[in-house]
Scaffold this motif. Structure first.
Motif, PDB file in Angstrom:
ATOM      1  N   CYS A 146       0.837  -1.213   0.000  1.00 24.29           N
ATOM      2  CA  CYS A 146       0.000   0.000   0.000  1.00 24.29           C
ATOM      3  C   CYS A 146       0.860   1.247   0.000  1.00 24.29           C
ATOM      4  O   CYS A 146       0.627   2.182  -0.768  1.00 24.29           O
ATOM      5  CB  CYS A 146      -0.909   0.034   1.229  1.00 24.29           C
ATOM      6  SG  CYS A 146      -2.168  -1.205   1.272  1.00 24.29           S
ATOM      7  N   ASP A 147       1.840   1.254   0.889  1.00 29.87           N
ATOM      8  CA  ASP A 147       2.719   2.408   1.014  1.00 29.87           C
ATOM      9  C   ASP A 147       3.490   2.656  -0.281  1.00 29.87           C
ATOM     10  O   ASP A 147       3.541   3.779  -0.782  1.00 29.87           O
ATOM     11  CB  ASP A 147       3.678   2.196   2.188  1.00 29.87           C
ATOM     12  CG  ASP A 147       4.539   3.403   2.438  1.00 29.87           C
ATOM     13  OD1 ASP A 147       3.981   4.475   2.739  1.00 29.87           O
ATOM     14  OD2 ASP A 147       5.785   3.285   2.316  1.00 29.87           O
ATOM     15  N   TRP A 148       4.078   1.605  -0.827  1.00 32.73           N
ATOM     16  CA  TRP A 148       4.870   1.753  -2.041  1.00 32.73           C
ATOM     17  C   TRP A 148       4.008   2.239  -3.209  1.00 32.73           C
ATOM     18  O   TRP A 148       4.387   3.172  -3.928  1.00 32.73           O
ATOM     19  CB  TRP A 148       5.555   0.433  -2.404  1.00 32.73           C
ATOM     20  CG  TRP A 148       6.605   0.610  -3.458  1.00 32.73           C
ATOM     21  CD1 TRP A 148       7.904   0.925  -3.270  1.00 32.73           C
ATOM     22  CD2 TRP A 148       6.416   0.502  -4.879  1.00 32.73           C
ATOM     23  NE1 TRP A 148       8.551   1.014  -4.494  1.00 32.73           N
ATOM     24  CE2 TRP A 148       7.655   0.762  -5.490  1.00 32.73           C
ATOM     25  CE3 TRP A 148       5.316   0.214  -5.683  1.00 32.73           C
ATOM     26  CZ2 TRP A 148       7.826   0.747  -6.865  1.00 32.73           C
ATOM     27  CZ3 TRP A 148       5.489   0.198  -7.063  1.00 32.73           C
ATOM     28  CH2 TRP A 148       6.743   0.460  -7.636  1.00 32.73           C
ATOM     29  N   LEU A 149       2.846   1.609  -3.367  1.00 32.13           N
ATOM     30  CA  LEU A 149       1.965   1.995  -4.467  1.00 32.13           C
ATOM     31  C   LEU A 149       1.434   3.416  -4.290  1.00 32.13           C
ATOM     32  O   LEU A 149       1.335   4.171  -5.259  1.00 32.13           O
ATOM     33  CB  LEU A 149       0.801   1.005  -4.590  1.00 32.13           C
ATOM     34  CG  LEU A 149       1.198  -0.371  -5.126  1.00 32.13           C
ATOM     35  CD1 LEU A 149       0.114  -1.401  -4.829  1.00 32.13           C
ATOM     36  CD2 LEU A 149       1.504  -0.308  -6.617  1.00 32.13           C
ATOM     37  N   SER A 150       1.097   3.783  -3.072  1.00 27.75           N
ATOM     38  CA  SER A 150       0.534   5.115  -2.806  1.00 27.75           C
ATOM     39  C   SER A 150       1.559   6.232  -2.956  1.00 27.75           C
ATOM     40  O   SER A 150       1.222   7.321  -3.419  1.00 27.75           O
ATOM     41  CB  SER A 150      -0.052   5.167  -1.396  1.00 27.75           C
ATOM     42  OG  SER A 150      -1.116   4.263  -1.267  1.00 27.75           O
ATOM     43  N   HIS A 151       2.808   5.971  -2.569  1.00 28.27           N
ATOM     44  CA  HIS A 151       3.798   7.038  -2.547  1.00 28.27           C
ATOM     45  C   HIS A 151       4.796   7.033  -3.704  1.00 28.27           C
ATOM     46  O   HIS A 151       5.375   8.070  -4.012  1.00 28.27           O
ATOM     47  CB  HIS A 151       4.560   7.004  -1.219  1.00 28.27           C
ATOM     48  CG  HIS A 151       3.684   7.334  -0.067  1.00 28.27           C
ATOM     49  ND1 HIS A 151       3.135   6.363   0.740  1.00 28.27           N
ATOM     50  CD2 HIS A 151       3.210   8.514   0.392  1.00 28.27           C
ATOM     51  CE1 HIS A 151       2.376   6.942   1.663  1.00 28.27           C
ATOM     52  NE2 HIS A 151       2.406   8.241   1.471  1.00 28.27           N
ATOM     53  N   ARG A 152       4.986   5.916  -4.330  1.00 26.77           N
ATOM     54  CA  ARG A 152       5.979   5.852  -5.407  1.00 26.77           C
ATOM     55  C   ARG A 152       5.378   5.551  -6.779  1.00 26.77           C
ATOM     56  O   ARG A 152       5.947   5.936  -7.792  1.00 26.77           O
ATOM     57  CB  ARG A 152       7.028   4.793  -5.089  1.00 26.77           C
ATOM     58  CG  ARG A 152       7.831   5.141  -3.872  1.00 26.77           C
ATOM     59  CD  ARG A 152       8.873   4.108  -3.621  1.00 26.77           C
ATOM     60  NE  ARG A 152       9.636   4.455  -2.445  1.00 26.77           N
ATOM     61  CZ  ARG A 152      10.924   4.330  -2.346  1.00 26.77           C
ATOM     62  NH1 ARG A 152      11.614   3.825  -3.340  1.00 26.77           N
ATOM     63  NH2 ARG A 152      11.536   4.653  -1.251  1.00 26.77           N
ATOM     64  N   PHE A 153       4.262   4.859  -6.797  1.00 26.64           N
ATOM     65  CA  PHE A 153       3.732   4.375  -8.071  1.00 26.64           C
ATOM     66  C   PHE A 153       2.378   4.983  -8.419  1.00 26.64           C
ATOM     67  O   PHE A 153       1.840   4.761  -9.487  1.00 26.64           O
ATOM     68  CB  PHE A 153       3.617   2.842  -7.997  1.00 26.64           C
ATOM     69  CG  PHE A 153       3.472   2.164  -9.333  1.00 26.64           C
ATOM     70  CD1 PHE A 153       4.532   2.078 -10.206  1.00 26.64           C
ATOM     71  CD2 PHE A 153       2.266   1.596  -9.699  1.00 26.64           C
ATOM     72  CE1 PHE A 153       4.404   1.453 -11.432  1.00 26.64           C
ATOM     73  CE2 PHE A 153       2.112   0.964 -10.922  1.00 26.64           C
ATOM     74  CZ  PHE A 153       3.190   0.891 -11.787  1.00 26.64           C
ATOM     75  N   TYR A 154       1.835   5.787  -7.506  1.00 29.79           N
ATOM     76  CA  TYR A 154       0.483   6.304  -7.696  1.00 29.79           C
ATOM     77  C   TYR A 154       0.284   7.020  -9.039  1.00 29.79           C
ATOM     78  O   TYR A 154      -0.691   6.739  -9.731  1.00 29.79           O
ATOM     79  CB  TYR A 154       0.078   7.223  -6.536  1.00 29.79           C
ATOM     80  CG  TYR A 154      -1.355   7.658  -6.657  1.00 29.79           C
ATOM     81  CD1 TYR A 154      -2.372   6.876  -6.134  1.00 29.79           C
ATOM     82  CD2 TYR A 154      -1.701   8.827  -7.334  1.00 29.79           C
ATOM     83  CE1 TYR A 154      -3.700   7.250  -6.273  1.00 29.79           C
ATOM     84  CE2 TYR A 154      -3.010   9.204  -7.480  1.00 29.79           C
ATOM     85  CZ  TYR A 154      -4.009   8.414  -6.956  1.00 29.79           C
ATOM     86  OH  TYR A 154      -5.314   8.774  -7.109  1.00 29.79           O
ATOM     87  N   PRO A 155       1.152   7.944  -9.432  1.00 26.48           N
ATOM     88  CA  PRO A 155       0.901   8.646 -10.704  1.00 26.48           C
ATOM     89  C   PRO A 155       0.780   7.698 -11.903  1.00 26.48           C
ATOM     90  O   PRO A 155      -0.071   7.889 -12.768  1.00 26.48           O
ATOM     91  CB  PRO A 155       2.108   9.581 -10.862  1.00 26.48           C
ATOM     92  CG  PRO A 155       2.625   9.757  -9.473  1.00 26.48           C
ATOM     93  CD  PRO A 155       2.358   8.454  -8.774  1.00 26.48           C
TER      94      PRO A 155
END
Length: 105
Positions: free
Chosen positions: A57-66
């Motif tokens: 969740c953290d990785w997707l939300s903060h690094r991959f979200y765009p």
């Protein structure tokens, strides 16, 4: 399955296919494989996605979200916001906790 359910499931499947084309295999398999849309928590423009754990969740939300939001927006043909949650939050909540002891005889 309701119309919105099948539509969101299909849109997420198409989004995953697009993300699979855009990312390295190891990235896709680590963060997105086996993710699923949580239909009851979604609207047509706000998708809740269950992933394997809090770290994902953290990785997707903060690094991959765009990247993920751009792919979802392209597939849906309208702006889409994403919310990643750990899969364990989607477990049934109508169970008695702790489980009742087993009664024998």
């Amino acid at each position: 399955m309701s119309s919105m359910s099948s539509t969101l499931d299909e849109l997420w499947r198409l989004t995953l296919a697009e993300l699979r084309r855009q990312t390295a295999v190891v990235t896709f398999n680590t963060w997105l494989a086996n993710s699923q849309v949580v239909v009851p928590a979604c609207t047509p423009t706000f998708w809740v996605i269950a992933v394997r754990n809090e770290y994902a969740c953290d990785w997707l939300s903060h690094r991959f979200y765009p990247v993920a939001a751009r792919a979802a927006t392209a597939v849906a043909a309208q702006p889409v916001s994403l919310c990643f949650i750990p899969r364990y939050l989607t477990l049934p909540t109508d169970l008695t906790y702790p489980p009742l002891p087993l009664q024998i005889g």
